[in-house]
Design a protein around this motif. Structure first.
Motif, PDB file in Angstrom:
ATOM      1  N   TYR A   1       0.826  -1.206   0.000  1.00 44.35           N
ATOM      2  CA  TYR A   1       0.000   0.000   0.000  1.00 44.35           C
ATOM      3  C   TYR A   1       0.862   1.259   0.000  1.00 44.35           C
ATOM      4  N   MET A   2       0.284   2.370  -0.405  1.00 44.51           N
ATOM      5  CA  MET A   2       1.042   3.606  -0.639  1.00 44.51           C
ATOM      6  C   MET A   2       0.493   4.767   0.186  1.00 44.51           C
ATOM      7  N   CYS A   3       0.256   4.554   1.460  1.00 44.28           N
ATOM      8  CA  CYS A   3      -0.240   5.623   2.330  1.00 44.28           C
ATOM      9  C   CYS A   3       0.771   6.773   2.352  1.00 44.28           C
ATOM     10  N   SER A   4       0.295   7.978   2.158  1.00 46.07           N
ATOM     11  CA  SER A   4       1.184   9.122   1.966  1.00 46.07           C
ATOM     12  C   SER A   4       1.991   9.484   3.201  1.00 46.07           C
ATOM     13  N   TYR A   5       1.505   9.143   4.383  1.00 43.89           N
ATOM     14  CA  TYR A   5       2.190   9.497   5.631  1.00 43.89           C
ATOM     15  C   TYR A   5       3.246   8.471   6.026  1.00 43.89           C
TER      16      TYR A   5
ATOM     17  N   GLY B   1      -6.185   0.577  10.756  1.00 47.61           N
ATOM     18  CA  GLY B   1      -6.290   2.008  10.543  1.00 47.61           C
ATOM     19  C   GLY B   1      -7.466   2.326   9.642  1.00 47.61           C
ATOM     20  N   ILE B   2      -8.223   3.364   9.968  1.00 50.27           N
ATOM     21  CA  ILE B   2      -9.379   3.744   9.149  1.00 50.27           C
ATOM     22  C   ILE B   2      -9.142   5.069   8.440  1.00 50.27           C
TER      23      ILE B   2
ATOM     24  N   ASP C   1       4.336  -6.356  11.806  1.00 53.90           N
ATOM     25  CA  ASP C   1       4.217  -6.128  10.361  1.00 53.90           C
ATOM     26  C   ASP C   1       3.169  -5.059  10.066  1.00 53.90           C
ATOM     27  N   ASP C   2       3.431  -4.238   9.028  1.00 55.55           N
ATOM     28  CA  ASP C   2       2.447  -3.230   8.614  1.00 55.55           C
ATOM     29  C   ASP C   2       1.089  -3.870   8.379  1.00 55.55           C
ATOM     30  N   VAL C   3       1.103  -4.980   7.649  1.00 59.75           N
ATOM     31  CA  VAL C   3      -0.091  -5.805   7.473  1.00 59.75           C
ATOM     32  C   VAL C   3       0.346  -7.249   7.715  1.00 59.75           C
ATOM     33  N   PHE C   4      -0.281  -7.912   8.670  1.00 59.67           N
ATOM     34  CA  PHE C   4       0.134  -9.255   9.048  1.00 59.67           C
ATOM     35  C   PHE C   4      -0.342 -10.267   8.010  1.00 59.67           C
ATOM     36  N   ALA C   5       0.589 -10.709   7.188  1.00 56.74           N
ATOM     37  CA  ALA C   5       0.323 -11.737   6.184  1.00 56.74           C
ATOM     38  C   ALA C   5      -0.719 -11.285   5.172  1.00 56.74           C
ATOM     39  N   LEU C   6      -0.317 -11.239   3.929  1.00 53.91           N
ATOM     40  CA  LEU C   6      -1.190 -10.765   2.862  1.00 53.91           C
ATOM     41  C   LEU C   6      -1.716 -11.907   1.998  1.00 53.91           C
TER      42      LEU C   6
ATOM     43  N   VAL D   1      -8.641  -3.161   6.490  1.00 54.52           N
ATOM     44  CA  VAL D   1     -10.075  -3.439   6.511  1.00 54.52           C
ATOM     45  C   VAL D   1     -10.497  -4.257   5.290  1.00 54.52           C
ATOM     46  N   GLU D   2     -10.005  -3.862   4.107  1.00 56.13           N
ATOM     47  CA  GLU D   2     -10.462  -4.512   2.886  1.00 56.13           C
ATOM     48  C   GLU D   2      -9.906  -5.919   2.710  1.00 56.13           C
TER      49      GLU D   2
END
Length: 299
Positions: free
Chosen positions: A192-196, A294-295, A241-246, A272-273
């Motif tokens: 993912y490319m979250c700007s922050y 995060g929302i 991890d930023d996202v645990f297991a994709l 979420v998705e």
């Protein structure tokens, strides 16, 4: 060779910096010595100077995020006034704004991106007297000019890396401060490319890489937990991890094997998705207590 790592931790988080721990274990594996100046529990410039006098490092490495950068700079400047030891900056801030960091007069080297292979090569070459200025992922000052080496290929098989050097941090103290929790990373990278976040910078840095997101095998993650259990008493695991297991298949395998091997509750991060009923059921069965989501990017 000897390297002193500096962990500023101005927020006094009850977590070690796994990046430093990974670097330390890779360096020790090939015979180098590592030591830590840890500001988690407080400290002064003089404390760092004393550690330098006692350990006599050949190089000093700072791990800096953006919020800690000013403190790291002031400490590095004070060190340079007393001794002419090469100073290296790595971490989030040098990776995002390398031009700013390398132009500080008291910083000699910066690491842009992941540092395990680069730092091992640097200390090996320093020890043997070989040239250091062409090492990828590292920028140098040399004879009033700046050498900017490009990125090296990312390590694809994370199972080949040794487990983090938690002993460097006297890890039991962190477990006690966090009420029995330990931190583990099961992979690296985020699609993912979250700007922050730092991830857009990493995507740009490794634009030609096919595999920015890399996942350790389930068995390798479980083996790390076994190794930690042999040395420390803990009651909770926080997967950082930023996202645990994709991948669903990885989560299902993990949940099955983890649930059979351990009765240790854990927390992890999710998008979420990416979450559905099957994933939630599998994680709950394994012992997951909480998913952090995060929302801020929601609609």
């Amino acid at each position: 060779m000897k390297i002193l790592f500096v962990y500023p931790n101005l927020m006094r988080q009850e977590n070690i910096r796994l990046g430093i721990a990974n670097l330390s274990t890779c360096l020790k594996k090939v015979g180098h010595q590592t030591e830590l100046m840890d500001y988690t529990w407080g400290g002064t410039v003089n404390d760092c100077q004393k550690r330098i006098e006692e350990f006599r490092p050949d190089i000093i490495g700072f791990s800096s995020n953006s919020g800690e950068y000013g403190f790291c700079c002031s400490l590095a400047a004070a060190i340079k006034e007393k001794c002419n030891i090469p100073i290296l900056f790595g971490g989030v801030h040098p990776t995002v704004v390398p031009e700013e960091v390398i132009n500080e007069e008291y910083i000699d080297i910066i690491c842009v991106g992941e540092g395990e292979e680069a730092l091992v090569e640097l200390l090996n070459n320093m020890e043997s007297g070989s040239d250091i200025h062409s090492i990828r992922n590292l920028w140098f000052k040399s004879n009033s000019r700046i050498i900017k080496n490009g990125p090296r290929q990312l390590a694809e098989d994370l199972d080949l890396l040794p487990f983090p050097d938690r002993e460097l941090f006297h890890y039991g103290r962190y477990i006690e401060a966090s009420s029995g929790s330990i931190d583990i990373m099961s992979g690296r990278g985020c699609p993912y490319m979250c700007s922050y976040c730092i991830n857009p910078a990493l995507h740009n840095l490794h634009a030609n890489e096919k595999k920015l997101v890399r996942q350790r095998s389930v068995d390798n993650v479980l083996e790390e937990i076994v190794q930690i259990k042999k040395k420390y008493a803990f009651s909770h695991i926080d997967f950082q991890d930023d996202v645990f297991a994709l991948k669903k298949s990885w989560i299902f395998e993990f949940s099955e094997k983890y649930g059979k091997a351990f009765r240790i509750p854990f927390t992890c991060n999710a998008r979420v998705e990416f979450i559905d009923k099957e994933i939630c059921a599998a994680l709950k069965q394994a012992g997951c207590l909480m998913l952090n989501m995060g929302i801020e990017a929601g609609n």
